[in-house]
Design an enzyme around this catalytic site. Structure first.
Site: not given
Length: 549
Positions: A81, A84, A235, A475
């Site tokens: 995603d 990571d 999430y 990120e």
């Protein structure tokens, strides 16, 4: 040649030079096609699984090949995603829906190579999503334990962390992930209908099954005890599962044109909260996107039983316009849509996309939005979208492109494991979980340029520090780029946003100066040269007359 003749030639040459100079400045703009190509290329750097021979991001290699072994099933593939090495099904499905919607609305504006690569990016995701719904009464929602993964700084190719598989079995609920998966597969079935009808049929059949699971066993996936501590707080379903049910049904209606899904949207709208005034659109909250999507049926199909969805879409757009009495979306001083919580550019790209899609729907029916004190035209919505994209590409107070690899000035230290560590090709030796910390803590630029990655972006003060540790700003994520692909595709074909399709008066232009907007260096140069030309003409004309006399 006389002195007067020479002087006239000199004056004409000077005027011509000034005109060329201003013309050159006026034509300076962003290279939207370059940005589009890179926004799509980004997904190749996020791939999990066995990489193909035509892989263009060469610092990546195979990873996660044994994913799913805990259930004796193949769950390889899909996308990580963000920075990571976890595959979260909820945001991955949303990313897929938005990539597909981008192609549905703006694929005709994409250069052939970019369209091809966009289809490849979508299929990489849908191939994986099909695996997640391949078993009856079960949906796989995640691969990888984020708490363990986030405790390591490790290349995906070196992963030795637990690849925990998270599954939801009926009658336990997963309406949010299953509903979004249904939306993703249904939208993608439209994308592949003309090029691969067999694959399109497979996607649609599985979308219908996924929606049945979502609707039959209602509830949030993160409420399951075996899922909660893996999905949260990353999430979690923070905003409820109801929007994903309507969202999935709306996409199935778009893909099938069946009355069943139209009736579902009509009869469940109020009970599932379709009329909620929600001022965001993203992986967790679909209301604004749902309202725009369904409004197409009202505007172009005259399905007036869905009028409440259009009213909500109008309210959302009015909230974006600073001159509107209904405005309550925050902008930074530099002109960026801002919402607290980090990874802010996800809001900028998703809202820009919705603005552009809704503008197109309005244009086809020659309509504007009544925002009470003003009428807002499609042109205004398109300009809003363009401002957000231009900010991302460099028209911001720092003059930095928040897309890696675009322009000469972009983030060098993004929060991304694979990008920040030497590649397998350059350093074939294994780098363990904690051994990667030296790369995480290093102040050196990332050795692998993750071309096309759009970082989380600046805060409400327009400040961005190029800091790998500050993941909220540095990120990249797949769902920042997905809607951006659609907006960039439109801008490739319409870089100047000249709207010749509608003559609707837009009173908000009278107060245009109220819209926060930063002038880029190129625009400042253009303005300076325009002023120079404006003042030079009368002086040169006067000088010429004096010589003639």
């Amino acid at each position: 040649m006389t002195l007067f003749s020479f002087t006239h030639h000199l004056l004409l040459s000077l005027l011509l030079f000034l005109l060329l100079l201003v013309g050159s400045a006026s034509s300076s703009t962003h290279d939207y096609q370059d940005a589009l190509s890179k926004a799509i290329l980004f997904y190749e750097g996020q791939r999990s699984g066995f990489l193909p021979q035509d892989q263009r991001i060469t610092w990546r290699a195979n990873s996660g090949l044994s994913d799913g072994w805990m259930y004796n099933t193949d769950l390889s593939g899909g996308y990580y995603d963000a920075g990571d090495n976890v595959k979260f099904g909820f945001p991955m499905a949303f990313t897929t829906t938005m990539l597909a919607w981008s192609v549905i609305e703006f694929g005709d504006s994409m250069p052939p190579n970019d369209l091809r690569n966009a289809l490849v990016a979508i299929r990489w995701a849908t191939d994986y999503l099909l695996k997640t719904v391949s078993q009856p009464n079960r949906i796989f929602v995640q691969v990888g334990d984020p708490n363990i993964d986030h405790n390591c700084w490790e290349r995906p190719e070196d992963m030795d962390t637990t690849r925990t598989v998270y599954a939801v079995d009926a009658p336990n609920p997963a309406s949010d992930v299953a509903g979004e998966t249904a939306a993703a597969l249904a939208a993608s079935s439209i994308v592949f209908r003309s090029s691969d009808s067999g694959y399109s049929d497979t996607l649609l059949r599985n979308a219908i099954n996924a929606f049945q699971f979502a609707d039959s066993y209602r509830g949030a996936y993160s409420d399951n005890s075996n899922i909660k501590y893996g999905a949260c707080p990353f999430y979690c379903d923070f905003d409820g599962y109801q929007d994903e049910l309507l969202w999935g049904a709306a996409w199935l209606r778009r893909a099938t044109n069946e009355e069943t899904y139209l009736n579902y949207i009509q009869s469940n709208g109020q009970t599932l909260g379709a009329d909620e005034n929600v001022n965001e659109f993203g992986w967790d909250n679909k209301h604004a996107g749902l309202n725009v999507l369904v409004s197409k049926e009202v505007l172009e199909g005259n399905v007036y039983s869905l009028q409440s969805y259009k009213a909500s879409a109008d309210n959302f757009m009015c909230a974006l316009i600073p001159e509107s009495s209904a405005s309550h979306i925050e902008y930074t001083n530099g002109g960026l849509i801002y919402k607290p919580g980090g990874s802010n550019l996800q809001h900028a790209t998703s809202i820009a996309f919705l603005s552009l899609v809704y503008a197109n729907y309005l244009t086809r029916t020659s309509q504007a939005i009544n925002c009470g004190n003003i009428y807002v035209s499609p042109t205004t919505l398109r300009q809003l979208a363009k401002r957000q994209v231009d900010y991302i590409l460099g028209d911001n107070p720092k003059g930095i492109s928040y897309m890696v690899g675009y322009s000469d000035y972009y983030p060098q230290r993004i929060h991304h494991r694979g990008s920040s560590m030497p590649s397998i090709k350059d350093h074939p030796q294994f780098i363990g979980c904690k051994e990667g910390s030296i790369y995480f803590n290093s102040t050196n630029p990332n050795p692998n340029i993750h071309v096309g990655a759009v970082v989380g972006g600046p805060g409400e003060d327009d400040i961005y520090d190029d800091d790998r540790v500050d993941y909220k700003k540095s990120e990249p994520t797949t769902y920042i780029n997905a809607p951006l692909v659609g907006v960039l595709a439109y801008l490739v074909a319409n870089p100047t946003l000249v709207d010749t399709n509608t003559q609707i008066h837009d009173s908000s232009f009278e107060n245009r100066e109220k819209m926060p907007l930063v002038m880029s260096k190129a625009k400042r140069e253009e303005a300076y040269l325009s002023d120079l030309l404006f003042f030079s003409f009368p002086l040169l004309f006067l000088f010429s007359n004096l010589l003639d006399s």
